[in-house]
Design a protein around this motif. Structure first.
Motif, PDB file in Angstrom:
ATOM      1  N   LYS A   1     -21.446   0.884  -4.267  1.00 59.93           N
ATOM      2  CA  LYS A   1     -20.187   1.522  -3.911  1.00 59.93           C
ATOM      3  C   LYS A   1     -19.229   1.490  -5.093  1.00 59.93           C
ATOM      4  O   LYS A   1     -19.040   0.462  -5.734  1.00 59.93           O
ATOM      5  N   VAL A   2     -18.615   2.654  -5.383  1.00 62.40           N
ATOM      6  CA  VAL A   2     -17.667   2.745  -6.489  1.00 62.40           C
ATOM      7  C   VAL A   2     -16.326   2.173  -6.055  1.00 62.40           C
ATOM      8  O   VAL A   2     -15.810   2.520  -4.992  1.00 62.40           O
ATOM      9  N   GLU A   3     -15.763   1.291  -6.868  1.00 54.86           N
ATOM     10  CA  GLU A   3     -14.450   0.726  -6.591  1.00 54.86           C
ATOM     11  C   GLU A   3     -13.582   0.843  -7.832  1.00 54.86           C
ATOM     12  O   GLU A   3     -14.019   0.546  -8.943  1.00 54.86           O
ATOM     13  N   ASN A   4     -12.357   1.266  -7.632  1.00 56.61           N
ATOM     14  CA  ASN A   4     -11.415   1.371  -8.738  1.00 56.61           C
ATOM     15  C   ASN A   4     -10.842  -0.007  -9.050  1.00 56.61           C
ATOM     16  O   ASN A   4     -10.525  -0.771  -8.138  1.00 56.61           O
ATOM     17  N   ARG A   5     -10.712  -0.320 -10.319  1.00 56.09           N
ATOM     18  CA  ARG A   5     -10.246  -1.654 -10.717  1.00 56.09           C
ATOM     19  C   ARG A   5      -8.822  -1.945 -10.249  1.00 56.09           C
ATOM     20  O   ARG A   5      -8.423  -3.098 -10.113  1.00 56.09           O
ATOM     21  N   TYR A   6      -8.044  -0.881  -9.990  1.00 57.56           N
ATOM     22  CA  TYR A   6      -6.668  -1.062  -9.530  1.00 57.56           C
ATOM     23  C   TYR A   6      -6.546  -0.971  -8.005  1.00 57.56           C
ATOM     24  O   TYR A   6      -5.448  -1.065  -7.467  1.00 57.56           O
ATOM     25  N   GLY A   7      -7.672  -0.740  -7.343  1.00 55.49           N
ATOM     26  CA  GLY A   7      -7.630  -0.628  -5.890  1.00 55.49           C
ATOM     27  C   GLY A   7      -7.274   0.750  -5.379  1.00 55.49           C
ATOM     28  O   GLY A   7      -7.012   0.927  -4.180  1.00 55.49           O
ATOM     29  N   VAL A   8      -7.244   1.749  -6.261  1.00 52.04           N
ATOM     30  CA  VAL A   8      -6.961   3.122  -5.831  1.00 52.04           C
ATOM     31  C   VAL A   8      -8.109   3.612  -4.956  1.00 52.04           C
ATOM     32  O   VAL A   8      -9.282   3.364  -5.249  1.00 52.04           O
ATOM     33  N   GLN A   9      -7.780   4.320  -3.879  1.00 54.55           N
ATOM     34  CA  GLN A   9      -8.775   4.763  -2.915  1.00 54.55           C
ATOM     35  C   GLN A   9      -8.694   6.268  -2.699  1.00 54.55           C
ATOM     36  O   GLN A   9      -7.660   6.897  -2.962  1.00 54.55           O
ATOM     37  N   VAL A  10      -9.804   6.829  -2.210  1.00 58.39           N
ATOM     38  CA  VAL A  10      -9.803   8.241  -1.819  1.00 58.39           C
ATOM     39  C   VAL A  10      -8.753   8.435  -0.727  1.00 58.39           C
ATOM     40  O   VAL A  10      -8.678   7.652   0.219  1.00 58.39           O
ATOM     41  N   GLY A  11      -7.929   9.451  -0.881  1.00 56.78           N
ATOM     42  CA  GLY A  11      -6.853   9.708   0.068  1.00 56.78           C
ATOM     43  C   GLY A  11      -5.488   9.277  -0.433  1.00 56.78           C
ATOM     44  O   GLY A  11      -4.463   9.721   0.096  1.00 56.78           O
ATOM     45  N   ASP A  12      -5.449   8.401  -1.448  1.00 52.88           N
ATOM     46  CA  ASP A  12      -4.163   7.981  -2.014  1.00 52.88           C
ATOM     47  C   ASP A  12      -3.433   9.179  -2.618  1.00 52.88           C
ATOM     48  O   ASP A  12      -4.056  10.120  -3.122  1.00 52.88           O
ATOM     49  N   ILE A  13      -2.109   9.109  -2.596  1.00 51.47           N
ATOM     50  CA  ILE A  13      -1.274  10.184  -3.132  1.00 51.47           C
ATOM     51  C   ILE A  13      -0.514   9.683  -4.353  1.00 51.47           C
ATOM     52  O   ILE A  13       0.026   8.574  -4.351  1.00 51.47           O
TER      53      ILE A  13
END
Length: 223
Positions: A5-17
């Motif tokens: 699973k891909v995870e952004n190092r800053y915790g940004v997620q799909v759906g964030d604005i």
């Protein structure tokens, strides 16, 4: 083997604005994350917005997640500036520095000193406009639909600083002589095209659905 699973190092997620709303600027920009690319990059797509209120200088703008303004996407690197997560990229006209926004629904302020709804309202009703200030909660608020066309007869309410509320319709507030007949004719033509069956009509229907869901919280969340 199961794909990691891909995870952004800053915790940004799909759906964030990510939002850009510069001080005293007449245009807000919003984009939504549609995919993650490795630990630091995200793919974003510009989303639409609606005007839900105004005073004599400012429009109150709300972003619409999932209602796309453009078919183009951009793959960008998430960076940190002054303790905030942001994205920077260029389009045809300008550079954008948009910051991650996970707050509850709120209005952004767009300054419109000329040639738009606040300007024409202030020109014809200066005695009303000078009393209102969206930043403190007073202003003209949409009741039925977002503000879009100056000839709309949709209901609105003028909320004064002292708590008084007076119902009106947008058309009655847009009586300034500075709105040329040429501009009114152009707006009528564009409106006719947008209301024909097709993608424009679908977008307007989706905006209305989201507007109905936003109305109850808009007054509490002003920026």
């Amino acid at each position: 083997m199961e794909k990691k699973k891909v995870e952004n190092r800053y915790g940004v997620q799909v759906g964030d604005i990510f939002s850009e709303n510069r001080l005293n600027c007449n245009n807000s920009f919003f984009c939504q994350v549609v995919a993650l690319h490795g630990e630091s990059k995200v793919e974003v797509r510009e989303i639409d917005k609606i005007c839900v209120a105004f005073d004599g200088y400012y429009k109150g703008i709300v972003p619409l997640p999932g209602i796309w303004q453009s078919h183009r996407t951009h793959i960008l690197t998430v960076q940190e500036w002054k303790g905030k997560l942001g994205l920077f990229f260029m389009d045809f006209w300008d550079g954008h520095l948009a910051y991650l926004d996970r707050s509850e629904t709120h209005m952004y302020m767009e300054l419109h000193e000329r040639d738009d709804i606040p300007f024409y309202f202030r020109d014809y009703y200066p005695e009303i406009a000078e009393q209102l200030d969206l930043k403190t909660g007073s202003g003209v608020y949409a009741l039925e639909r977002p503000f879009k066309w100056m000839d709309d007869d949709y209901r609105a309410v003028i909320r004064y600083p002292d708590g008084r509320e007076v119902e009106t319709v947008l058309r009655e507030l847009m009586r300034s002589d500075k709105i040329s007949q040429k501009w009114r004719a152009f707006e009528a033509e564009i409106r006719h095209i947008s209301e024909e069956p097709g993608p424009f009509q679908w977008w307007d229907e989706q905006k209305q659905i989201m507007f109905e869901g936003l109305k109850s919280s808009l007054n509490k969340n002003i920026r």
